[in-house]
Design a protein around this motif. Structure first.
Motif, short mmCIF file in Angstrom:
data_model
loop_
_atom_site.label_atom_id
_atom_site.label_comp_id
_atom_site.label_asym_id
_atom_site.label_seq_id
_atom_site.Cartn_x
_atom_site.Cartn_y
_atom_site.Cartn_z
N ILE A 1 -10.39 -6.55 -2.02
CA ILE A 1 -8.94 -6.38 -2.05
C ILE A 1 -8.32 -7.19 -3.18
O ILE A 1 -8.74 -8.32 -3.46
N ALA A 2 -7.33 -6.64 -3.81
CA ALA A 2 -6.60 -7.33 -4.88
C ALA A 2 -6.02 -8.63 -4.32
O ALA A 2 -5.50 -8.66 -3.21
N SER A 3 -6.07 -9.69 -5.10
CA SER A 3 -5.69 -11.01 -4.60
C SER A 3 -4.23 -11.08 -4.16
O SER A 3 -3.90 -11.81 -3.24
N ASP A 4 -3.37 -10.30 -4.78
CA ASP A 4 -1.95 -10.39 -4.43
C ASP A 4 -1.59 -9.61 -3.18
O ASP A 4 -0.46 -9.70 -2.70
N VAL A 5 -2.55 -8.84 -2.60
CA VAL A 5 -2.27 -8.13 -1.35
C VAL A 5 -3.19 -8.57 -0.23
O VAL A 5 -3.02 -8.15 0.90
N ALA A 6 -4.15 -9.43 -0.53
CA ALA A 6 -5.14 -9.80 0.49
C ALA A 6 -4.50 -10.45 1.70
O ALA A 6 -4.84 -10.15 2.84
N VAL A 7 -3.55 -11.35 1.48
CA VAL A 7 -2.94 -12.05 2.60
C VAL A 7 -1.97 -11.15 3.34
O VAL A 7 -1.97 -11.06 4.56
N SER A 8 -1.15 -10.40 2.59
CA SER A 8 -0.11 -9.62 3.25
C SER A 8 -0.66 -8.48 4.06
O SER A 8 -0.05 -8.06 5.04
#
Length: 199
Positions: free
Chosen positions: A184-191
């Motif tokens: 997963i792309a790092s900027d969407v992994a958490v969300s």
């Protein structure tokens, strides 16, 4: 003719009983299940079992073939991002595998040249390509992720499913999330990760 028809009916009934009993035993014991145990559970002699299924592989394939076909026909949900669709796909596939040790053994114990393994890898690569194509629009996967990366991540999770001492839904979810971190792309992994409660 009546005797021959009865013999055919008995043979069909015996085969069905063997497959039903083997499905239960193999799901619980995996490829190491004792053929005598399967024969006893199905109410037939070991000779009758071997007449229907000359080798263990023949019996395992008869039992796991339907489940493998189901896995080989599964795909990504159409209404989700690539990341969320992969999360759902991985979770569903691994949940299916932890309930069927024989199927896990087939996928993780066979050589890369085995037909069942080849078919699964080919299908998972197609699923991976679907995810990669989708991610070109929603950017939910890391830019360098390939279809093969996705296929082999799931095959790796199949091995994890084989080793898990506690294959509970929460444990499956945890290992799926660990695998997805690399995709997963790092900027969407958490969300996009499911919310967890702190204790």
């Amino acid at each position: 003719m009546t005797g021959e028809r009865r013999q055919r009916r008995d043979a069909v009934a015996n085969r069905a009983r063997i497959i039903e009993a083997a499905a239960q035993v193999l799901r619980e014991e995996g490829m190491g299940a004792d053929m005598r145990q399967i024969a006893a559970a199905s109410g037939v002699g070991i000779g009758t079992l071997y007449r229907h299924f000359p080798t263990r592989d023949d019996l395992v394939h008869a039992v796991t073939g339907t489940d493998l076909a189901a896995l080989a026909n599964a795909g990504l949900s159409a209404d989700k991002t690539a990341a969320d669709a992969l999360r759902e796909f991985f979770t569903g596939a691994i949940a299916q595998l932890v309930d069927n040790r024989a199927m896990v053994d087939v996928l993780t114990g066979g050589s890369p040249a085995d037909e069942d393994v080849q078919r699964c890898i080919a299908h998972l690569t197609r699923v991976g390509q679907d995810a990669v194509d989708r991610a070109r629009h929603d950017h939910s996967l890391a830019a360098d992720v390939t279809a093969s990366d996705i296929a082999y991540q799931l095959m790796g999770l199949a091995r994890v499913a084989q080793l898990l001492p506690d294959p509970s839904p929460s444990t499956v979810t945890r290992h799926v999330e660990l695998a997805l971190r690399g995709l997963i792309a790092s900027d969407v992994a958490v969300s996009s990760r499911p919310a967890t409660t702190s204790t």
